[in-house]
Design a protein around this motif. Structure first.
Motif, PDB file in Angstrom:
ATOM      1  N   GLY A   1       0.814  -1.214   0.000  1.00  0.00           N
ATOM      2  CA  GLY A   1       0.000   0.000   0.000  1.00  0.00           C
ATOM      3  C   GLY A   1       0.843   1.257   0.000  1.00  0.00           C
ATOM      4  O   GLY A   1       0.805   2.038  -0.955  1.00  0.00           O
ATOM      5  N   PRO A   2       1.647   1.491   1.055  1.00  0.00           N
ATOM      6  CA  PRO A   2       2.444   2.722   1.094  1.00  0.00           C
ATOM      7  C   PRO A   2       3.538   2.808   0.036  1.00  0.00           C
ATOM      8  O   PRO A   2       3.878   3.899  -0.408  1.00  0.00           O
ATOM      9  N   VAL A   3       4.107   1.669  -0.392  1.00  0.00           N
ATOM     10  CA  VAL A   3       5.219   1.701  -1.346  1.00  0.00           C
ATOM     11  C   VAL A   3       4.725   1.752  -2.793  1.00  0.00           C
ATOM     12  O   VAL A   3       5.219   2.531  -3.609  1.00  0.00           O
ATOM     13  N   LEU A   4       3.727   0.915  -3.130  1.00  0.00           N
ATOM     14  CA  LEU A   4       3.272   0.804  -4.516  1.00  0.00           C
ATOM     15  C   LEU A   4       1.913   1.440  -4.761  1.00  0.00           C
ATOM     16  O   LEU A   4       1.463   1.513  -5.907  1.00  0.00           O
ATOM     17  N   GLY A   5       1.253   1.867  -3.689  1.00  0.00           N
ATOM     18  CA  GLY A   5      -0.066   2.459  -3.861  1.00  0.00           C
ATOM     19  C   GLY A   5      -1.158   1.451  -4.117  1.00  0.00           C
ATOM     20  O   GLY A   5      -2.246   1.799  -4.600  1.00  0.00           O
ATOM     21  N   GLU A   6      -0.904   0.155  -3.795  1.00  0.00           N
ATOM     22  CA  GLU A   6      -1.911  -0.875  -3.993  1.00  0.00           C
ATOM     23  C   GLU A   6      -2.904  -0.873  -2.826  1.00  0.00           C
ATOM     24  O   GLU A   6      -2.569  -0.497  -1.707  1.00  0.00           O
ATOM     25  N   LYS A   7      -4.128  -1.317  -3.106  1.00  0.00           N
ATOM     26  CA  LYS A   7      -5.159  -1.351  -2.075  1.00  0.00           C
ATOM     27  C   LYS A   7      -4.992  -2.597  -1.208  1.00  0.00           C
ATOM     28  O   LYS A   7      -4.873  -3.711  -1.721  1.00  0.00           O
ATOM     29  N   VAL A   8      -4.989  -2.414   0.089  1.00  0.00           N
ATOM     30  CA  VAL A   8      -4.893  -3.522   1.047  1.00  0.00           C
ATOM     31  C   VAL A   8      -6.187  -3.545   1.856  1.00  0.00           C
ATOM     32  O   VAL A   8      -6.434  -2.650   2.669  1.00  0.00           O
ATOM     33  N   GLY A   9      -7.009  -4.569   1.613  1.00  0.00           N
ATOM     34  CA  GLY A   9      -8.305  -4.665   2.274  1.00  0.00           C
ATOM     35  C   GLY A   9      -8.225  -5.247   3.669  1.00  0.00           C
ATOM     36  O   GLY A   9      -7.156  -5.676   4.132  1.00  0.00           O
ATOM     37  N   TRP A  10      -9.365  -5.296   4.355  1.00  0.00           N
ATOM     38  CA  TRP A  10      -9.373  -5.763   5.749  1.00  0.00           C
ATOM     39  C   TRP A  10      -9.036  -7.244   5.855  1.00  0.00           C
ATOM     40  O   TRP A  10      -8.446  -7.678   6.853  1.00  0.00           O
ATOM     41  N   ARG A  11      -9.395  -8.035   4.843  1.00  0.00           N
ATOM     42  CA  ARG A  11      -9.067  -9.466   4.905  1.00  0.00           C
ATOM     43  C   ARG A  11      -7.560  -9.683   4.872  1.00  0.00           C
ATOM     44  O   ARG A  11      -7.017 -10.516   5.607  1.00  0.00           O
ATOM     45  N   ARG A  12      -6.885  -8.927   4.007  1.00  0.00           N
ATOM     46  CA  ARG A  12      -5.431  -9.061   3.934  1.00  0.00           C
ATOM     47  C   ARG A  12      -4.780  -8.558   5.215  1.00  0.00           C
ATOM     48  O   ARG A  12      -3.823  -9.156   5.711  1.00  0.00           O
ATOM     49  N   TRP A  13      -5.292  -7.455   5.781  1.00  0.00           N
ATOM     50  CA  TRP A  13      -4.752  -6.967   7.051  1.00  0.00           C
ATOM     51  C   TRP A  13      -4.970  -7.990   8.165  1.00  0.00           C
ATOM     52  O   TRP A  13      -4.122  -8.150   9.049  1.00  0.00           O
ATOM     53  N   SER A  14      -6.101  -8.700   8.131  1.00  0.00           N
ATOM     54  CA  SER A  14      -6.366  -9.751   9.127  1.00  0.00           C
ATOM     55  C   SER A  14      -5.336 -10.866   9.010  1.00  0.00           C
ATOM     56  O   SER A  14      -4.814 -11.370  10.017  1.00  0.00           O
ATOM     57  N   ALA A  15      -5.043 -11.267   7.751  1.00  0.00           N
ATOM     58  CA  ALA A  15      -4.042 -12.308   7.533  1.00  0.00           C
ATOM     59  C   ALA A  15      -2.670 -11.849   8.019  1.00  0.00           C
ATOM     60  O   ALA A  15      -1.917 -12.626   8.624  1.00  0.00           O
ATOM     61  N   ILE A  16      -2.340 -10.579   7.767  1.00  0.00           N
ATOM     62  CA  ILE A  16      -1.065 -10.037   8.229  1.00  0.00           C
ATOM     63  C   ILE A  16      -0.995 -10.066   9.757  1.00  0.00           C
ATOM     64  O   ILE A  16       0.035 -10.405  10.347  1.00  0.00           O
ATOM     65  N   GLY A  17      -2.100  -9.736  10.403  1.00  0.00           N
ATOM     66  CA  GLY A  17      -2.149  -9.781  11.864  1.00  0.00           C
ATOM     67  C   GLY A  17      -1.934 -11.181  12.407  1.00  0.00           C
ATOM     68  O   GLY A  17      -1.196 -11.379  13.379  1.00  0.00           O
ATOM     69  N   VAL A  18      -2.571 -12.179  11.769  1.00  0.00           N
ATOM     70  CA  VAL A  18      -2.383 -13.583  12.177  1.00  0.00           C
ATOM     71  C   VAL A  18      -0.922 -13.981  11.999  1.00  0.00           C
ATOM     72  O   VAL A  18      -0.332 -14.654  12.852  1.00  0.00           O
ATOM     73  N   GLY A  19      -0.325 -13.561  10.887  1.00  0.00           N
ATOM     74  CA  GLY A  19       1.085 -13.879  10.660  1.00  0.00           C
ATOM     75  C   GLY A  19       1.986 -13.253  11.709  1.00  0.00           C
ATOM     76  O   GLY A  19       2.951 -13.883  12.158  1.00  0.00           O
ATOM     77  N   CYS A  20       1.673 -12.034  12.126  1.00  0.00           N
ATOM     78  CA  CYS A  20       2.456 -11.374  13.186  1.00  0.00           C
ATOM     79  C   CYS A  20       2.351 -12.134  14.503  1.00  0.00           C
ATOM     80  O   CYS A  20       3.333 -12.262  15.245  1.00  0.00           O
ATOM     81  N   VAL A  21       1.159 -12.646  14.797  1.00  0.00           N
ATOM     82  CA  VAL A  21       0.981 -13.466  16.005  1.00  0.00           C
ATOM     83  C   VAL A  21       1.863 -14.707  15.913  1.00  0.00           C
ATOM     84  O   VAL A  21       2.497 -15.119  16.893  1.00  0.00           O
ATOM     85  N   GLY A  22       1.911 -15.314  14.709  1.00  0.00           N
ATOM     86  CA  GLY A  22       2.761 -16.487  14.517  1.00  0.00           C
ATOM     87  C   GLY A  22       4.226 -16.187  14.778  1.00  0.00           C
ATOM     88  O   GLY A  22       4.926 -16.965  15.437  1.00  0.00           O
TER      89      GLY A  22
END
Length: 289
Positions: A117-138
């Motif tokens: 999102g910040p680097v390429l200007g691509e849209k990051v939806g809530w589902r992808r943010w949820s997956a990122i959060g799960v990965g951070c927990v891992g």
């Protein structure tokens, strides 16, 4: 690059690439545990640069066409990032071992998704943010901060993953104006130049048997990249990318059988979450594509 749609062949090539890259990691750990990391990476880059020069010389237009770019600053930054990432990753192998390092490093696709999102200007939806959060927990489960067993050196593969994520994003950005061949050429040449400037100051004599391992390291590096190139020629990235996680399995097998590493339950649980989150992110990208 002409792409076909042979998914089975693409999957086979991706799995073969993960085996080669795991062997490369194991050899890197052995050599960097005996010799200076900068020297090992420098020698590896010399062979890599020779390979990209030979590849470019055989392509239409030769070396001039491969080196032609309207964004040299970006290409230099990419090359510097990858060279630095390899040094950090190899050093991490010597401190933490293959299993611990790879278990944390596999979060890099999630970092790519978060930073797109910040680097390429691509849209990051809530589902992808949820997956990122799960990965951070891992990742936190693997690192276990606050549990009395946290090793501060464990942030090394996290830094490596972050550097590799930025390298991947800059590669995607560079692809808007430059061909894959051009980016590949600049990656090898810039990396070889910067590592030569650093590595020559840390030169150490190498025993004959380790020159064999050094040669094998160079060959596996080139072979791994060639397998990936052929893999993406055979099938779409979204179809074969999930099989890149086999790299973690091969690294674990090498770590346990060759280097006497142990597989902690926290690593298994945390890596499982990271892989699951990464697969979900890939699935979402494929659906949106």
């Amino acid at each position: 690059m002409t792409q076909t749609n042979n998914v089975r062949a693409g999957i086979a090539l991706m799995i073969a690439a993960t085996i080669v890259f795991a062997l490369q990691d194991g050899i890197s750990r052995h050599l960097a545990g005996t010799y200076n990391t900068y020297m090992v990476v420098m020698l590896r880059y010399w062979f890599f640069a020779a390979f990209v020069i030979a590849l470019a010389a055989r392509a239409p237009g030769g070396l001039a066409a491969a080196a032609r770019t309207r964004q040299p600053g970006l290409q230099i930054l990419r090359g510097l990032l990858l060279a630095g990432e390899i040094c950090v990753a190899v050093y991490g192998f010597t401190i933490l071992g293959l299993i611990e390092s790879q278990a944390v490093f596999i979060c890099y696709p999630l970092l790519v998704a978060a930073l797109s999102g910040p680097v390429l200007g691509e849209k990051v939806g809530w589902r992808r943010w949820s997956a990122i959060g799960v990965g951070c927990v891992g990742v936190l489960i693997i690192l276990q901060p606050g549990m009395g067993v946290f090793n501060p050196w464990a942030v090394i593969p996290l830094i490596s993953a972050l550097m590799f994520a930025f390298y991947g994003l800059l590669t995607r950005y560079a692809a808007r104006q430059d061909s894959t061949a051009t980016s590949f050429f600049w990656t090898g040449i810039v990396g070889a130049l910067v590592m030569t400037c650093i590595g020559l100051w840390f030169w150490e004599p190498m025993v004959p048997r380790d020159w064999f391992w050094m040669g094998l390291l160079c060959i596996t590096g080139v072979l791994g990249h060639w397998l990936l190139i052929k893999c993406y020629e055979m099938a779409e990235a979204s179809a074969v990318q999930p099989f890149a996680y086999f790299h973690l399995m091969w690294s674990a097998i090498l770590g346990i059988t060759i280097f006497d590493e142990t597989l902690r339950p926290a690593v298994v649980a945390g890596a499982g979450l990271v892989v699951a989150a990464g697969l979900f992110t890939l699935w979402r990208e494929r659906r949106q594509g």
